[in-house]
Design a protein around this motif. Structure first.
Motif, PDB file in Angstrom:
ATOM      1  N   PHE A 120       0.819  -1.201   0.000  1.00 53.69           N
ATOM      2  CA  PHE A 120       0.000   0.000   0.000  1.00 53.69           C
ATOM      3  C   PHE A 120       0.858   1.259   0.000  1.00 53.69           C
ATOM      4  O   PHE A 120       2.014   1.251   0.422  1.00 53.69           O
ATOM      5  CB  PHE A 120      -0.923   0.022   1.222  1.00 53.69           C
ATOM      6  N   LEU A 121       0.238   2.347  -0.463  1.00 55.64           N
ATOM      7  CA  LEU A 121       0.805   3.689  -0.387  1.00 55.64           C
ATOM      8  C   LEU A 121      -0.288   4.598   0.156  1.00 55.64           C
ATOM      9  O   LEU A 121      -1.402   4.608  -0.369  1.00 55.64           O
ATOM     10  CB  LEU A 121       1.256   4.161  -1.778  1.00 55.64           C
ATOM     11  N   LEU A 122       0.010   5.345   1.222  1.00 56.02           N
ATOM     12  CA  LEU A 122      -0.988   6.197   1.866  1.00 56.02           C
ATOM     13  C   LEU A 122      -0.581   7.657   1.729  1.00 56.02           C
ATOM     14  O   LEU A 122       0.612   7.996   1.804  1.00 56.02           O
ATOM     15  CB  LEU A 122      -1.144   5.841   3.349  1.00 56.02           C
ATOM     16  N   ASP A 123      -1.569   8.518   1.558  1.00 57.01           N
ATOM     17  CA  ASP A 123      -1.252   9.934   1.417  1.00 57.01           C
ATOM     18  C   ASP A 123      -1.038  10.591   2.776  1.00 57.01           C
ATOM     19  O   ASP A 123      -1.153   9.959   3.830  1.00 57.01           O
ATOM     20  CB  ASP A 123      -2.302  10.655   0.576  1.00 57.01           C
ATOM     21  N   VAL A 124      -0.752  11.879   2.757  1.00 59.97           N
ATOM     22  CA  VAL A 124      -0.332  12.611   3.948  1.00 59.97           C
ATOM     23  C   VAL A 124      -1.379  12.625   5.053  1.00 59.97           C
ATOM     24  O   VAL A 124      -1.054  12.821   6.226  1.00 59.97           O
ATOM     25  CB  VAL A 124       0.057  14.054   3.543  1.00 59.97           C
ATOM     26  N   HIS A 125      -2.647  12.413   4.715  1.00 61.82           N
ATOM     27  CA  HIS A 125      -3.726  12.503   5.699  1.00 61.82           C
ATOM     28  C   HIS A 125      -3.996  11.196   6.446  1.00 61.82           C
ATOM     29  O   HIS A 125      -4.875  11.152   7.306  1.00 61.82           O
ATOM     30  CB  HIS A 125      -5.011  12.961   5.009  1.00 61.82           C
ATOM     31  N   LEU A 126      -3.273  10.135   6.126  1.00 56.79           N
ATOM     32  CA  LEU A 126      -3.582   8.812   6.673  1.00 56.79           C
ATOM     33  C   LEU A 126      -2.421   8.233   7.479  1.00 56.79           C
ATOM     34  O   LEU A 126      -2.172   7.035   7.474  1.00 56.79           O
ATOM     35  CB  LEU A 126      -3.980   7.857   5.551  1.00 56.79           C
ATOM     36  N   GLY A 127      -1.745   9.082   8.234  1.00 58.81           N
ATOM     37  CA  GLY A 127      -0.598   8.636   9.004  1.00 58.81           C
ATOM     38  C   GLY A 127      -0.939   7.608  10.072  1.00 58.81           C
ATOM     39  O   GLY A 127      -0.208   6.628  10.262  1.00 58.81           O
ATOM     40  N   THR A 128      -2.040   7.812  10.787  1.00 58.68           N
ATOM     41  CA  THR A 128      -2.418   6.860  11.833  1.00 58.68           C
ATOM     42  C   THR A 128      -2.747   5.498  11.234  1.00 58.68           C
ATOM     43  O   THR A 128      -2.341   4.457  11.760  1.00 58.68           O
ATOM     44  CB  THR A 128      -3.616   7.385  12.637  1.00 58.68           C
ATOM     45  N   LEU A 129      -3.465   5.492  10.129  1.00 62.50           N
ATOM     46  CA  LEU A 129      -3.778   4.229   9.455  1.00 62.50           C
ATOM     47  C   LEU A 129      -2.499   3.542   9.006  1.00 62.50           C
ATOM     48  O   LEU A 129      -2.364   2.317   9.145  1.00 62.50           O
ATOM     49  CB  LEU A 129      -4.694   4.485   8.263  1.00 62.50           C
ATOM     50  N   ALA A 130      -1.542   4.290   8.471  1.00 58.75           N
ATOM     51  CA  ALA A 130      -0.280   3.696   8.036  1.00 58.75           C
ATOM     52  C   ALA A 130       0.434   3.020   9.203  1.00 58.75           C
ATOM     53  O   ALA A 130       0.922   1.891   9.077  1.00 58.75           O
ATOM     54  CB  ALA A 130       0.618   4.770   7.414  1.00 58.75           C
ATOM     55  N   ARG A 131       0.487   3.685  10.341  1.00 57.26           N
ATOM     56  CA  ARG A 131       1.172   3.104  11.493  1.00 57.26           C
ATOM     57  C   ARG A 131       0.467   1.846  11.985  1.00 57.26           C
ATOM     58  O   ARG A 131       1.124   0.884  12.402  1.00 57.26           O
ATOM     59  CB  ARG A 131       1.271   4.146  12.611  1.00 57.26           C
ATOM     60  N   ARG A 132      -0.847   1.817  11.932  1.00 57.95           N
ATOM     61  CA  ARG A 132      -1.572   0.631  12.391  1.00 57.95           C
ATOM     62  C   ARG A 132      -1.413  -0.533  11.414  1.00 57.95           C
ATOM     63  O   ARG A 132      -1.323  -1.694  11.835  1.00 57.95           O
ATOM     64  CB  ARG A 132      -3.044   0.973  12.607  1.00 57.95           C
ATOM     65  N   LEU A 133      -1.372  -0.251  10.129  1.00 56.03           N
ATOM     66  CA  LEU A 133      -1.106  -1.315   9.163  1.00 56.03           C
ATOM     67  C   LEU A 133       0.290  -1.887   9.379  1.00 56.03           C
ATOM     68  O   LEU A 133       0.498  -3.104   9.362  1.00 56.03           O
ATOM     69  CB  LEU A 133      -1.252  -0.779   7.739  1.00 56.03           C
ATOM     70  N   ARG A 134       1.261  -1.019   9.608  1.00 55.78           N
ATOM     71  CA  ARG A 134       2.628  -1.478   9.863  1.00 55.78           C
ATOM     72  C   ARG A 134       2.700  -2.301  11.143  1.00 55.78           C
ATOM     73  O   ARG A 134       3.437  -3.290  11.211  1.00 55.78           O
ATOM     74  CB  ARG A 134       3.567  -0.272   9.955  1.00 55.78           C
ATOM     75  N   LEU A 135       1.962  -1.892  12.150  1.00 53.37           N
ATOM     76  CA  LEU A 135       1.912  -2.644  13.404  1.00 53.37           C
ATOM     77  C   LEU A 135       1.494  -4.086  13.151  1.00 53.37           C
ATOM     78  O   LEU A 135       1.973  -5.016  13.812  1.00 53.37           O
ATOM     79  CB  LEU A 135       0.926  -1.972  14.369  1.00 53.37           C
ATOM     80  N   ALA A 154       3.168  -0.797   4.221  1.00 48.47           N
ATOM     81  CA  ALA A 154       2.396   0.427   4.028  1.00 48.47           C
ATOM     82  C   ALA A 154       3.330   1.631   3.956  1.00 48.47           C
ATOM     83  O   ALA A 154       3.747   2.168   4.984  1.00 48.47           O
ATOM     84  CB  ALA A 154       1.395   0.604   5.166  1.00 48.47           C
ATOM     85  N   ALA A 155       3.678   2.033   2.748  1.00 51.32           N
ATOM     86  CA  ALA A 155       4.462   3.245   2.564  1.00 51.32           C
ATOM     87  C   ALA A 155       3.574   4.457   2.817  1.00 51.32           C
ATOM     88  O   ALA A 155       2.371   4.427   2.535  1.00 51.32           O
ATOM     89  CB  ALA A 155       5.034   3.288   1.150  1.00 51.32           C
ATOM     90  N   TYR A 156       4.186   5.513   3.329  1.00 50.15           N
ATOM     91  CA  TYR A 156       3.407   6.682   3.738  1.00 50.15           C
ATOM     92  C   TYR A 156       4.194   7.949   3.439  1.00 50.15           C
ATOM     93  O   TYR A 156       5.374   8.043   3.766  1.00 50.15           O
ATOM     94  CB  TYR A 156       3.088   6.582   5.230  1.00 50.15           C
ATOM     95  N   GLU A 157       3.519   8.914   2.808  1.00 46.81           N
ATOM     96  CA  GLU A 157       4.147  10.195   2.533  1.00 46.81           C
ATOM     97  C   GLU A 157       3.745  11.194   3.614  1.00 46.81           C
ATOM     98  O   GLU A 157       2.594  11.610   3.698  1.00 46.81           O
ATOM     99  CB  GLU A 157       3.733  10.704   1.151  1.00 46.81           C
ATOM    100  N   SER A 158       4.696  11.569   4.472  1.00 51.71           N
ATOM    101  CA  SER A 158       4.400  12.475   5.583  1.00 51.71           C
ATOM    102  C   SER A 158       4.300  13.928   5.138  1.00 51.71           C
ATOM    103  O   SER A 158       3.894  14.795   5.910  1.00 51.71           O
ATOM    104  CB  SER A 158       5.473  12.344   6.670  1.00 51.71           C
ATOM    105  N   GLU A 159       4.681  14.206   3.896  1.00 56.25           N
ATOM    106  CA  GLU A 159       4.541  15.547   3.332  1.00 56.25           C
ATOM    107  C   GLU A 159       3.664  15.467   2.087  1.00 56.25           C
ATOM    108  O   GLU A 159       3.583  14.431   1.435  1.00 56.25           O
ATOM    109  CB  GLU A 159       5.914  16.123   2.983  1.00 56.25           C
ATOM    110  N   ASP A 160       3.031  16.584   1.775  1.00 53.02           N
ATOM    111  CA  ASP A 160       2.148  16.631   0.615  1.00 53.02           C
ATOM    112  C   ASP A 160       2.984  16.812  -0.644  1.00 53.02           C
ATOM    113  O   ASP A 160       3.399  17.921  -0.978  1.00 53.02           O
ATOM    114  CB  ASP A 160       1.153  17.782   0.771  1.00 53.02           C
TER     115      ASP A 160
END
Length: 245
Positions: A91-106, A111-117
């Protein structure tokens, strides 16, 4: 438009995308006579990532089908679990889904995640380059043709978001195997090897550690562990036993 008139209806779950008058039952629509059914559905607000089977007069058709006068069209949602052929499920998650990214990783989900827009074009290109399913609440992003695959995240609540993704894609779960900060893999770490990176209280209290092979972050079962354990236990209970990473 001044072309063929059709009747069109949408699955209840797609109501969030269409105008209020089209959310229940079948409604009339005048088409231009040349656009494909896939284009027509998308023009009414439904991202292509959320469109399942297209049924015309009781028979499934391709998105390339051009509607003819008098046809009755049913737009279904995507089947669940949704297969993603041709690549490992990532998966790749956009800047607004940081909490979801961390829970998927858990849960051990890649789950790759872009912390900046970085912008929609860059996200879509990254999805295609790395063959990752783009998760977003940005409907415009999910309409971009460059996407390899994508999915709309229907809720704004992390608990519901996680359940939605796990139900939709059924990814293999391998809890406690990924770094929640960078998505890297975790490996067991000897206490002596990580001692210099521990606070004094942690060093005295805990003996079992893991380390991210990518960023070097050290993990242990601290005071926050019980809450994380709840998330893992609930996910495994509802969506299946963990696999070996």
């Amino acid at each position: 438009m001044n072309g063929p008139k059709i009747q069109i209806s949408f699955a209840p779950g797609l109501g969030v995308f269409v105008a209020a008058e089209r959310r229940t039952g079948s409604t009339a629509l005048t088409t231009d006579g040349t656009s494909s059914l896939g284009h027509v559905v998308e023009s009414l607000g439904v991202p292509r990532t959320e469109t399942g089977r297209l049924v015309v007069d009781g028979r499934p058709v391709d998105a390339s089908h051009v509607p003819a006068a008098g046809e009755t069209v049913e737009v279904e949602g995507v089947a669940r679990p949704q297969p993603v052929p041709g690549a490992p499920l990532r998966f790749l998650l956009d800047v607004h889904l940081g909490t979801l990214a961390r829970r998927l990783r858990l849960l051990g989900v890649d789950a790759a995640y872009e912390s900046e827009d970085i912008g929609d074009p860059a996200l879509a290109a990254l999805s295609a380059e790395e063959r990752r399913v783009m998760l977003s609440r940005d409907r415009g992003l999910l309409r971009r043709r460059e996407l390899w695959a994508g999915a709309y995240v229907y809720s704004d609540q992390p608990e519901e978001q996680l359940r939605d993704v796990l139900e939709r894609f059924a990814p293999p779960l391998a809890p406690w195997t990924r770094c929640t900060a960078c998505n890297g893999r975790l490996s067991d770490a000897d206490k002596e090897a990580v001692r210099e990176r521990l606070e004094h209280g942690t060093e005295k209290t805990y003996d079992v550690f893991a380390e991210c092979v990518e960023c070097g972050r050290v993990y242990w079962r601290g005071a926050h562990h019980s809450r994380l354990e709840e998330i893992v236990t609930e996910a495994v209970r509802e969506f299946g036993a963990p696999t070996t990473a």
